[in-house]
Design a protein around this motif. Structure first.
Motif, PDB file in Angstrom:
ATOM      1  N   SER A 169     -17.721  -0.367 -32.683  1.00 46.65           N
ATOM      2  CA  SER A 169     -18.846  -1.108 -32.120  1.00 46.65           C
ATOM      3  C   SER A 169     -18.710  -1.188 -30.608  1.00 46.65           C
ATOM      4  CB  SER A 169     -18.884  -2.517 -32.711  1.00 46.65           C
ATOM      5  OG  SER A 169     -17.738  -3.237 -32.325  1.00 46.65           O
ATOM      6  N   VAL A 170     -19.844  -1.283 -29.940  1.00 45.33           N
ATOM      7  CA  VAL A 170     -19.867  -1.536 -28.497  1.00 45.33           C
ATOM      8  C   VAL A 170     -20.865  -2.660 -28.244  1.00 45.33           C
ATOM      9  CG1 VAL A 170     -19.145   0.750 -27.724  1.00 45.33           C
ATOM     10  CG2 VAL A 170     -21.560   0.304 -28.062  1.00 45.33           C
ATOM     11  N   GLU A 171     -20.504  -3.533 -27.316  1.00 39.78           N
ATOM     12  CA  GLU A 171     -21.396  -4.599 -26.906  1.00 39.78           C
ATOM     13  C   GLU A 171     -21.093  -4.939 -25.459  1.00 39.78           C
ATOM     14  OE1 GLU A 171     -20.852  -8.051 -29.415  1.00 39.78           O
ATOM     15  OE2 GLU A 171     -18.737  -7.629 -29.602  1.00 39.78           O
ATOM     16  N   THR A 176     -21.699   8.172 -23.210  1.00 40.03           N
ATOM     17  CA  THR A 176     -22.392   6.941 -22.846  1.00 40.03           C
ATOM     18  C   THR A 176     -23.484   6.665 -23.859  1.00 40.03           C
ATOM     19  OG1 THR A 176     -21.927   7.325 -20.510  1.00 40.03           O
ATOM     20  CG2 THR A 176     -23.697   5.790 -21.017  1.00 40.03           C
ATOM     21  N   ILE A 177     -23.581   5.412 -24.256  1.00 40.28           N
ATOM     22  CA  ILE A 177     -24.581   4.983 -25.219  1.00 40.28           C
ATOM     23  C   ILE A 177     -25.395   3.855 -24.578  1.00 40.28           C
ATOM     24  CG2 ILE A 177     -23.099   3.287 -26.367  1.00 40.28           C
ATOM     25  CD1 ILE A 177     -24.287   4.288 -29.039  1.00 40.28           C
ATOM     26  N   VAL A 201     -23.104   1.791 -21.914  1.00 41.67           N
ATOM     27  CA  VAL A 201     -21.683   1.559 -22.164  1.00 41.67           C
ATOM     28  C   VAL A 201     -21.032   2.924 -22.374  1.00 41.67           C
ATOM     29  CG1 VAL A 201     -19.983   0.532 -23.711  1.00 41.67           C
ATOM     30  CG2 VAL A 201     -22.111  -0.676 -23.254  1.00 41.67           C
ATOM     31  N   THR A 202     -19.927   3.167 -21.677  1.00 37.18           N
ATOM     32  CA  THR A 202     -19.197   4.423 -21.810  1.00 37.18           C
ATOM     33  C   THR A 202     -17.960   4.174 -22.664  1.00 37.18           C
ATOM     34  OG1 THR A 202     -19.999   5.149 -19.665  1.00 37.18           O
ATOM     35  CG2 THR A 202     -18.052   6.265 -20.512  1.00 37.18           C
ATOM     36  N   TYR A 203     -17.685   5.092 -23.595  1.00 33.54           N
ATOM     37  CA  TYR A 203     -16.562   4.945 -24.517  1.00 33.54           C
ATOM     38  C   TYR A 203     -15.857   6.297 -24.685  1.00 33.54           C
ATOM     39  CZ  TYR A 203     -19.761   7.027 -27.884  1.00 33.54           C
ATOM     40  OH  TYR A 203     -20.612   7.881 -28.524  1.00 33.54           O
TER      41      TYR A 203
END
Length: 142
Positions: A39-41, A88-89, A102-104
């Motif tokens: 997950s990303v937040e 990036t999303i 957000v970059t992951y």
């Protein structure tokens, strides 16, 4: 019929082999690429995105010294990234003034090496990778 000496010798051989073999390490998954739901937040955005990506996971051989000296340093290897690429999303419904991107990291290869706190979660117990503090939104085709 086997003699007592032969039986005792075989038993001793089996016990010695068990003592010197790694403790069931052949049952553990090796350090490798795996697909994982993460997950990303971001602070200020009301939703948490949950999606599939590639991470490193698995077992690395470690050693625990019998004698621990206050002058020696012990390094334990963990399963971590060798090569990564960054993607990036965009988080949905972020208010104006909040960057929704957000970059992951996406793992390309893995290695057993020292844990780098800058890029990895090196804790003993951490939150699950798909943990969200805000409302979840699942992305199926990302």
């Amino acid at each position: 019929m086997m003699s007592v000496v032969t039986v005792c010798s075989l038993l001793l051989l089996c016990c010695t082999a068990a003592l010197f073999s790694p403790a069931k390490s052949y049952l553990l998954e090796p350090c490798e690429l795996v697909n994982e739901t993460v997950s990303v937040e971001k602070e200020g955005c009301p939703k948490c995105l949950v999606f599939q990506t590639t991470i490193c996971s698995g077992h690395c051989l470690t050693k625990e010294p019998v004698y621990k000296s206050p002058f020696s340093t012990i390094y334990q290897h963990v399963c971590t990234y060798r090569d990564v690429r960054y993607e990036t999303i965009r988080l949905p419904d972020c208010p104006p003034g909040v960057d929704p991107h957000v970059t992951y990291p996406v793992a390309l290869s893995c290695d057993c090496s020292l844990c780098t706190m800058d890029t990895s979660d090196c804790t003993i117990e951490s939150l699950k990778p798909d943990y969200c503090m805000t409302q979840r939104e699942i992305v199926f085709d990302y």
